[in-house]
Design a protein around this motif. Structure first.
Motif, PDB file in Angstrom:
ATOM      1  N   LYS B   5      -6.198  -4.022  -5.433  1.00  0.00           N
ATOM      2  CA  LYS B   5      -7.286  -3.212  -5.972  1.00  0.00           C
ATOM      3  C   LYS B   5      -6.708  -1.975  -6.646  1.00  0.00           C
ATOM      4  O   LYS B   5      -5.737  -1.407  -6.186  1.00  0.00           O
ATOM      5  CB  LYS B   5      -8.199  -2.763  -4.829  1.00  0.00           C
ATOM      6  N   LYS B   6      -7.332  -1.573  -7.740  1.00  0.00           N
ATOM      7  CA  LYS B   6      -6.892  -0.363  -8.440  1.00  0.00           C
ATOM      8  C   LYS B   6      -7.759   0.793  -7.978  1.00  0.00           C
ATOM      9  O   LYS B   6      -8.924   0.631  -7.691  1.00  0.00           O
ATOM     10  CB  LYS B   6      -7.059  -0.557  -9.945  1.00  0.00           C
ATOM     11  N   ILE B   7      -7.145   1.970  -7.903  1.00  0.00           N
ATOM     12  CA  ILE B   7      -7.920   3.165  -7.588  1.00  0.00           C
ATOM     13  C   ILE B   7      -7.558   4.237  -8.602  1.00  0.00           C
ATOM     14  O   ILE B   7      -6.421   4.270  -9.099  1.00  0.00           O
ATOM     15  CB  ILE B   7      -7.659   3.625  -6.139  1.00  0.00           C
ATOM     16  N   LEU B  43      -0.633   3.983   0.713  1.00  0.00           N
ATOM     17  CA  LEU B  43      -1.691   3.569   1.647  1.00  0.00           C
ATOM     18  C   LEU B  43      -2.787   2.801   0.918  1.00  0.00           C
ATOM     19  O   LEU B  43      -3.243   1.751   1.374  1.00  0.00           O
ATOM     20  CB  LEU B  43      -2.279   4.813   2.328  1.00  0.00           C
ATOM     21  N   VAL B  44      -3.177   3.330  -0.227  1.00  0.00           N
ATOM     22  CA  VAL B  44      -4.235   2.679  -1.009  1.00  0.00           C
ATOM     23  C   VAL B  44      -3.772   1.302  -1.464  1.00  0.00           C
ATOM     24  O   VAL B  44      -4.518   0.318  -1.393  1.00  0.00           O
ATOM     25  CB  VAL B  44      -4.626   3.562  -2.219  1.00  0.00           C
ATOM     26  N   LEU B  47      -3.936  -0.986   1.529  1.00  0.00           N
ATOM     27  CA  LEU B  47      -5.315  -1.316   1.900  1.00  0.00           C
ATOM     28  C   LEU B  47      -5.973  -2.208   0.859  1.00  0.00           C
ATOM     29  O   LEU B  47      -6.777  -3.064   1.188  1.00  0.00           O
ATOM     30  CB  LEU B  47      -6.138  -0.040   2.090  1.00  0.00           C
ATOM     31  N   ALA B  50      -5.395  -5.589   1.548  1.00  0.00           N
ATOM     32  CA  ALA B  50      -5.757  -5.958   2.920  1.00  0.00           C
ATOM     33  C   ALA B  50      -6.848  -7.003   2.949  1.00  0.00           C
ATOM     34  O   ALA B  50      -7.933  -6.785   3.448  1.00  0.00           O
ATOM     35  CB  ALA B  50      -6.171  -4.719   3.697  1.00  0.00           C
ATOM     36  N   THR B  51      -6.566  -8.132   2.350  1.00  0.00           N
ATOM     37  CA  THR B  51      -7.505  -9.246   2.429  1.00  0.00           C
ATOM     38  C   THR B  51      -6.956 -10.225   3.465  1.00  0.00           C
ATOM     39  O   THR B  51      -5.762 -10.257   3.720  1.00  0.00           O
ATOM     40  CB  THR B  51      -7.647  -9.948   1.071  1.00  0.00           C
ATOM     41  N   LEU B  52      -7.855 -10.984   4.057  1.00  0.00           N
ATOM     42  CA  LEU B  52      -7.417 -11.921   5.089  1.00  0.00           C
ATOM     43  C   LEU B  52      -6.815 -13.173   4.468  1.00  0.00           C
ATOM     44  O   LEU B  52      -5.970 -13.814   5.051  1.00  0.00           O
ATOM     45  CB  LEU B  52      -8.612 -12.320   5.960  1.00  0.00           C
ATOM     46  N   GLU B  53      -7.293 -13.499   3.298  1.00  0.00           N
ATOM     47  CA  GLU B  53      -6.923 -14.786   2.705  1.00  0.00           C
ATOM     48  C   GLU B  53      -5.942 -14.643   1.551  1.00  0.00           C
ATOM     49  O   GLU B  53      -6.060 -13.723   0.747  1.00  0.00           O
ATOM     50  CB  GLU B  53      -8.177 -15.453   2.141  1.00  0.00           C
TER      51      GLU B  53
END
Lengths: 139, 82
Positions: B5-7, B43-44, B47, B50-53
């Motif tokens: 994911k981008k932030i 950290l970002v 995270l 941080a997917t399960l699949e």
């Protein structure tokens, strides 16, 4: 001048207790917020992983007890049987798009997840009311 | 693995600076975290992934789910033709 200075209390360098608590809590709050954002994806994936097995269990129960269940109950099972697959696929696709795009607004995915959850809850109630298996039980 | 994911990098800088300022305020200036910005970025990034699949697991799940849907393709209530 020196005597006046000696009487004036030195400005304390120790910050107030509230300020200390706030400044210590701030990083923790930020971390919780960040973890919360990641938690949404994990929760959604958990729903995607567990819902099909629950659907399978409920539908198998309905099929095996077709002769015993009332027409009204079967109609309710049938409604979910038809509604669940497209709802699940829409939720799955929306989550994949959400992860890929890096979007910050999970509202659409949340709404689709709520629909899947609603259908699963309906199946669970139908099973419980008709002496079927507990869909929430761990296998 | 899915694309991370981008932030917004500005947000990362602001959060990092806030942590640095909070640390300085909490310790009366004796402790500073000048590396807070790259720490938050790491950290970002962590995270965001941080997917399960994994992609393979997702594809496998979809195949299994479609098999379940196909298994229950027969209507429970016979259609009534008017």
């Amino acid at each position: 001048m020196n005597s006046l200075r000696a009487l004036t209390p030195a400005r304390s360098r120790v910050p107030g207790r509230g300020r200390v608590l706030l400044s210590r809590a701030l990083p923790a709050l930020l971390l919780v917020a960040l973890v919360g954002c990641a938690g949404f994806v994990k929760n959604a994936e958990t729903v995607l992983q567990t819902a099909p097995a629950m659907y399978d269990t409920a539908m198998t129960f309905a099929e095996q007890n077709q002769s015993k269940l009332s027409r009204e109950t079967l109609t309710k099972f049938e409604f979910v049987r038809v509604q669940f697959p497209p709802a699940y696929r829409a939720f799955d696709s929306a989550l994949a798009a959400y992860i890929k795009s890096g979007s910050k607004d999970p509202a659409e995915v949340q709404a689709l997840m709520d629909e899947v959850n609603r259908l699963i809850t309906q199946l669970q109630a139908l099973c419980v009311l008709n002496g079927g298996p507990d869909l929430g039980a761990k296998k | 693995m899915s694309e991370p994911k981008k932030i917004n990098p500005i947000l990362v800088v602001l959060i990092g600076q806030a942590i640095n300022m909070a640390a300085r305020a909490a310790t009366g200036g004796t402790l500073a975290i000048p590396d807070a910005v790259p720490l938050v970025q790491s950290l970002v990034d962590a995270l965001g992934r941080a997917t399960l699949e994994t992609d393979e697991e997702r594809a496998q799940r979809r195949v299994e789910t479609e098999a379940i849907f196909a298994k229950h393709s027969t209507p429970l209530v016979p259609e009534v033709n008017p």
